[in-house]
Scaffold this motif. Structure first.
Motif, PDB file in Angstrom:
ATOM      1  N   SER A 144       0.829  -1.200   0.000  1.00 34.73           N
ATOM      2  CA  SER A 144       0.000   0.000   0.000  1.00 34.73           C
ATOM      3  C   SER A 144       0.865   1.251   0.000  1.00 34.73           C
ATOM      4  N   GLY A 146       0.320   3.775   1.988  1.00 35.22           N
ATOM      5  CA  GLY A 146       0.181   4.381   3.306  1.00 35.22           C
ATOM      6  C   GLY A 146       0.006   3.301   4.350  1.00 35.22           C
ATOM      7  N   LYS A 170       3.276   1.375   5.401  1.00 37.71           N
ATOM      8  CA  LYS A 170       3.437   2.099   4.145  1.00 37.71           C
ATOM      9  C   LYS A 170       4.632   1.570   3.353  1.00 37.71           C
ATOM     10  N   ALA A 194      -5.845   3.327   2.968  1.00 39.82           N
ATOM     11  CA  ALA A 194      -4.747   3.510   2.016  1.00 39.82           C
ATOM     12  C   ALA A 194      -5.107   2.853   0.690  1.00 39.82           C
TER      13      ALA A 194
END
Length: 437
Positions: A144, A146, A170, A194
């Motif tokens: 992802s 984030g 992240k 995210a």
């Protein structure tokens, strides 16, 4: 080299971990000769062969993510891993198993059993999970942009409410395995907080145990609680969420009660009454001044240039045919303007009363109406109006209206265009042109 085995092979125990939610179960896994050796060299061998399955009961932690509340005994069949879902372009998957990366808080649902086709595209997991499967075990791999998490359930609502939350720091790529039970052959994935890429590989599936469940045994003694595990490291602080929208302005509260009336102030002193002034004497009426001489008549102005001839008007509609016989002009009764009265104040304080005099009509006074009517059997063919005035005011009366008010009557009115003197009047008289029909 492929072997031929006619005798079932039985493994007494096999430990299966599905996302950390299933326990150890007894294995009855016959491996038969007719199974192809397509698992050769795969670390799942020999349990990916059809028939090398595990009998088990499904735990509550899996049911919590499913749209079923209870499940009879099932068997678990491991398979050679196949890629069911991929948002990566290099995998060249197609909808509904492909698509761009997950948006923030997006939920998607994926069919996962039986024939899995989309147009000409055949999913690598097509016909791997049989149509009567009641659940799957899959490996979910995500990366992802984030600090987010993935949640899995048998439908969108179950996914969003799932207590099994798999965190993804992240930029870090992580994988986890989880089992999910379903009733319609599909499961849902939610990407929370995210955007994320996702791949899902099917590792196995659940089917109802054809042998069913035996009688329930007595409840075992409760084991002692294990020691508390060490406290995990503190996770990274998540990104600050976006500011929520400003709430609507609340309704204006009710008007408060009226305050008590203040005390009345003291009344001020009354001022002294001023002295009454003496009444002045009314002066005598002055004599009327002499009429001034009439001024000389001015020279006649030069005749203005003749204007250009106007365009010929359109021809009027033909008039009504005249009657057969003679015509007559019938004059109506003349209407004369009323004489308004005016009051002139008494000329001196010794006069006994005010003097009343008559004044002429003022500008805008309406004179009339006057009407002229034809006597049967004659009918109205036309009409007109005469206006007159006294005191040299002939040019100060204008026709306001002249029209047939019905089939036998002509009506007319006039208006005064200047103030008339005392005793002067204006008159209007309508006339009708009558003839035989």
């Amino acid at each position: 080299m492929r072997t031929t085995q006619k005798t079932p092979v039985t493994r007494p125990f096999h430990t299966l971990f599905v996302g950390g939610v299933l326990a150890v179960f007894t294995v009855i896994g016959p491996l038969r000769a007719e199974q192809p050796g397509n698992y050769h060299g795969n670390y799942h061998s020999p349990f990916t062969a059809d028939g090398a399955h595990v009998r088990m009961n499904v735990g509550e932690s899996i049911l919590a993510t499913s749209d079923v509340t209870s499940m009879p005994p099932v068997i678990f069949q491991e398979v050679v891993p196949c890629r069911l879902v991929s948002t990566l372009s290099e995998d060249k998957s197609e909808f509904p198993w492909a698509g761009p990366a997950f948006r923030v808080n997006e939920v998607r649902t994926y069919p996962s059993r039986g024939d899995l086709r989309s147009g000409l595209f055949v999913n690598p997991c097509s016909d791997v999970v049989p149509p009567d499967a009641v659940g799957v075990v899959a490996r979910f791999t995500s990366k992802s942009n984030g600090n987010g998490s993935l949640r899995v359930g048998s439908n969108p609502a179950r996914a969003l409410a799932s207590e099994n939350v798999f965190l993804f720091p992240k930029g870090e790529k992580r994988s986890f395995e989880v089992g999910v039970m379903f009733s319609n052959g599909s499961f849902s994935v939610a990407s929370m907080n995210a955007e994320s890429e996702l791949t899902v590989d099917i590792l196995g599936y659940f089917r109802l145990d054809p042998l069913g469940a035996g009688p329930q045994g007595p409840e075992g003694a409760r084991g002692e609680a294990g020691p508390q595990g060490p406290i995990g490291a503190k996770g990274d602080t998540g990104d600050t969420g976006a500011t929520g929208a400003t709430g609507a302005t609340g309704a204006i509260g009710p008007t408060g009660p009226t305050g008590a009336t203040g005390a009345t102030g003291a009344t001020g002193d009354t001022g002294a009454t001023g002295a009454t002034g003496a009444t002045g004497a009314i002066g005598p009426t002055g004599p009327t001044g002499a009429t001034g001489a009439t001024g000389a008549t001015g020279d006649t102005g030069a005749t203005g240039a003749t204007g250009t001839t106007g365009a010929t008007g359109t021809t009027g509609a033909p008039g009504r045919s005249g009657g057969s016989g003679g015509q007559a002009i019938v004059f109506g009764t003349a209407a004369t303007s009323a004489r308004p009265s005016a009051t002139r104040l008494r000329s001196s304080r010794w006069a006994s009363e005010d003097e009343t005099i008559a004044a002429g009509p003022a500008v805008g006074t309406l004179v009339g109406p006057s009407t002229a009517a034809c006597t049967a059997p004659m009918v109205l063919y036309g009409g007109g109006v005469h206006v007159t005035a006294t005191g040299g005011n002939e040019g100060s009366v204008a026709v306001q209206s002249s029209y047939p008010s019905n089939g036998t009557t002509w009506s007319a009115t006039a208006t005064v265009t200047k103030n008339f003197g005392s005793g002067e009047t204006a008159s209007v008289q309508a006339y009708a042109i009558c003839g035989n029909p």
